[in-house]
Design an enzyme around this catalytic site. Structure first.
Site, PDB file in Angstrom:
ATOM      1  N   GLU A 143     -13.394   4.731  -6.113  1.00  0.00           N
ATOM      2  CA  GLU A 143     -12.170   5.503  -6.390  1.00  0.00           C
ATOM      3  C   GLU A 143     -12.198   5.895  -7.787  1.00  0.00           C
ATOM      4  O   GLU A 143     -12.272   5.107  -8.830  1.00  0.00           O
ATOM      5  CB  GLU A 143     -10.874   4.889  -6.147  1.00  0.00           C
ATOM      6  CG  GLU A 143      -9.722   5.638  -6.021  1.00  0.00           C
ATOM      7  CD  GLU A 143      -8.399   4.827  -5.825  1.00  0.00           C
ATOM      8  OE1 GLU A 143      -8.422   3.522  -5.932  1.00  0.00           O
ATOM      9  OE2 GLU A 143      -7.414   5.357  -5.549  1.00  0.00           O
ATOM     10  N   LYS A 218      -5.892  11.435  -0.808  1.00  0.00           N
ATOM     11  CA  LYS A 218      -5.435  10.134  -0.359  1.00  0.00           C
ATOM     12  C   LYS A 218      -4.139  10.127   0.339  1.00  0.00           C
ATOM     13  O   LYS A 218      -3.320  10.962  -0.265  1.00  0.00           O
ATOM     14  CB  LYS A 218      -5.239   9.416  -1.849  1.00  0.00           C
ATOM     15  CG  LYS A 218      -4.823   7.972  -1.667  1.00  0.00           C
ATOM     16  CD  LYS A 218      -4.879   7.199  -2.978  1.00  0.00           C
ATOM     17  CE  LYS A 218      -4.417   5.791  -3.184  1.00  0.00           C
ATOM     18  NZ  LYS A 218      -4.880   5.307  -4.517  1.00  0.00           N
ATOM     19  N   CYS A 255      -8.308   3.710  -1.063  1.00  0.00           N
ATOM     20  CA  CYS A 255      -7.884   2.788  -1.513  1.00  0.00           C
ATOM     21  C   CYS A 255      -6.500   2.317  -0.653  1.00  0.00           C
ATOM     22  O   CYS A 255      -6.841   1.474   0.365  1.00  0.00           O
ATOM     23  CB  CYS A 255      -7.521   3.032  -2.922  1.00  0.00           C
ATOM     24  SG  CYS A 255      -6.809   1.795  -3.854  1.00  0.00           S
TER      25      CYS A 255
END
Lengths: 414, 414
Positions: A143, A218, A255
């Site tokens: 990330e 995300k 994540c």
């Protein structure tokens, strides 16, 4: 990225162990157990902890000397495995070679920003070269790989690292993708210039001809502990895209999205065969979660998962507080690496080092995904219609939970 | 119950290990590691494998002599732990003592059915007495605890074990619930006489005054490997009820439902603080899943989970085949026990024995559920509206997955 609010709690202890990793031979739990247990006990523990693949312990594979030598000369961890599937009568195997890269930053965070970025790119290039020399087909980076994970500072100057989808780091990777005929997933801090300089936490999918196939932003943004990523960017607006590449259907759960089973599910419903989870996470609390969530997603959704976490402790110029009453500090704790692959049959690879850069490679026969679907039937037994209704009801402000109260609790008190 | 279709694969080997468990001291992975590793290594491995609770290793607690003596005289495993929560300023701790019982059957499956049931009840009563002597507040038994898990045979005569909600085993447990002021969750094979003798796989919730609070019917039915539970009963029609008892809000995710994250989710949306997962599962493939799925559910939904699996190999009078081309056989493989608790903070208890009956007790401060919700915010970052829409679309016969195809794959071939 996310945080457990316990940076100063067990952090010192953990960093000591990392620094002195060699005392315990402690790069990973698996290697610690392998070094400490009698072989027949290790074999049985391993069967229960990482499972079997097609009835056997997961197979290690060898890599070309050039890859091995890069690992030795530049001190990055290198591990390679192979997930098999059963032979089928109606279609050939579909074996792809997949790689994950975990790394620390290269220069102090006080260095000029362009130098910091360039140094990270130089370091990562060596590992991409190592992957390329081993004919990796699909490679995923960590990330926001092109910058320190500075979001804990709440300082806005780090936004300068943001790039458009076709920015510097993308062009850098496009060249390598072409050179190695490799699909590369590149998670960056994105600057959306067409929408008023909006920032996003984004993964760019670069095709094996160097073309940009698409992007994913995300979906779930942490607001945990001493910092809040929504200081910098908000929840993504790209849905749950699956990218059909030359080597298979892939998706990216960035994540904190790994804590959300619905997010994993949606990539599965769209047909993903490999889902990457590029992450940046530290601390006592998240490390025990790390081996659980991705494996559960691989099992529940009958796909492979590649989990990546960055490495090391990043110290920032200006101290910050963590909202926990403890003194200000200049670092966010130890990023514990431990990247690994999970398979739909509940097996997984041992993880990469907790304290060193690393390249993890695995061959995987994508036929395993459908084989597990046929065997376990999770999609056909899922009763989606019931849950669409449940979630719809739950979202109503006047939602009433389905609770059955013990009548003896409701009796008027005498 | 569910099965991995690999009964004869690694089964022999596994049974040998179970029988000769003492060779390796191998009742559980945790005990094997504790006996094999240096204490400082075990401590670090344990931190990563079972997590920390409030920053410390999970605490063991001692039980009254009467409980310990029953465990010794009747050779059942006994383990006891305590999950703490942080102290709060606005409400007192809400500590409940929860128990799980795992057991083998008592008589051969060829014995008269009433004798078989009576013998199981006698054996289980001893362990309930042991739980009662330790003031357990909420106790859960294993799936279809009052019978052998005969569904692998496909013979319909085992349906005779089915009981109505207020049948023999319920009356038996109501008396013990009253005696010990204990909530008891009783998973049985249910006969619904009011709906034409329909069979269900059902958990009955008995209140601490011996009253029947309600029931829940297994939501997801396996059709895996050598047998198909839908031979006997179908998907449940009770939704996802949460039972508000004198000691907390509980729910029951029966067996195969643990493979479905949506099922776990729905109990959470209805407010469960403890979800039990009474199971019956064997085999090489499911054992590596066992420590993953319940822990993931506890993390993702911020509640405690109590996982129970039965014990031993049940041999049936008439051999049956498993649809795998292997010879007929009379048993379904080894039920590996390994019952354990998971907590919302990602910690979990070591598991009970893989080869012996057992009683697992844990104190748990239910305040931990809300504390973890406040800390991690999974409910608030879940974006449920997006997923209700996704699932609704997916259910449509003409659903089109969100796939972005690499354009270079679509070029016409020259």
């Amino acid at each position: 990225m996310e945080e457990d609010g316990d940076v100063n709690g067990g952090g010192e202890n953990r960093r000591e162990i990392s620094k002195e990793g060699s005392i315990h031979g402690f790069e990973s739990v698996h290697r610690l157990l392998e070094a400490s247990l009698r072989p027949e006990i290790y074999q049985e523990v391993s069967r229960l902890l990482v499972g079997l693949n097609c009835g056997r312990p997961l197979e290690r594979i060898s890599l070309p000397n050039i890859t091995e030598n890069l690992s030795l000369s530049h001190d990055f961890d290198l591990q390679a495995f192979c997930f098999h599937a059963e032979k089928e009568a109606m279609r050939p195997p579909r074996i792809v070679r997949v790689g994950l890269i975990q790394n620390s930053i290269s220069l102090p965070t006080s260095a000029p920003f362009p130098d910091q970025k360039k140094a990270i790119m130089q370091k990562v290039k060596l590992m991409i070269d190592a992957a390329g020399a081993s004919s990796v087909n699909i490679l995923c980076l960590q990330e926001a790989w092109m910058m320190p994970f500075a979001f804990c500072t709440r300082e806005k100057r780090w936004c300068e690292f943001a790039e458009p989808i076709d920015g510097e780091s993308t062009r850098f990777l496009q060249e390598l993708a072409r050179k190695y005929n490799m699909v590369i997933v590149s998670p960056i801090l994105e600057r959306d210039v067409n929408h008023g300089e909006t920032l996003w936490n984004t993964a760019i999918i670069i095709g094996n001809h160097g073309n940009i196939i698409g992007k994913h932003r995300k979906n779930h943004i942490p607001r945990v502990g001493d910092f809040n990523e929504s200081t910098y960017y908000m929840e993504g607006n790209t849905g749950h895209p699956v990218f059909e590449t030359a080597y298979g259907k892939i998706a990216v759960n960035i994540c904190y999205g790994r804590h959300h089973p619905l997010n994993w599910m949606a990539f599965g419903l769209n047909g993903a065969e490999i889902v990457f989870n590029p992450s940046a996470t530290v601390g006592e609390l998240s490390e025990p979660m790390w081996p659980i969530e991705a494996r559960n997603a691989a099992i529940a959704n009958s796909y492979f998962v590649g989990s990546i976490n960055r490495i090391g402790t990043e110290v920032f110029p200006n101290p910050f507080t963590s909202g926990d009453g403890k003194p200000q500090h200049a670092d966010f704790g130890h990023f514990y690496g431990s990247s690994y692959f999970s398979a739909p049959d509940a097996s997984c690879t041992p993880s990469l080092s907790r304290c060193r850069d690393g390249l993890l490679i695995s061959d995987m026969d994508l036929n395993l995904c459908r084989q597990i679907k046929d065997k376990w039937g999770f999609r056909m037994t899922a009763r989606y219609e019931m849950y669409a209704e449940t979630i719809s009801q739950y979202m109503q402000p006047n939602f009433t939970p389905q609770v059955i109260v013990d009548p003896s609790l409701q009796k008027p008190k005498v």
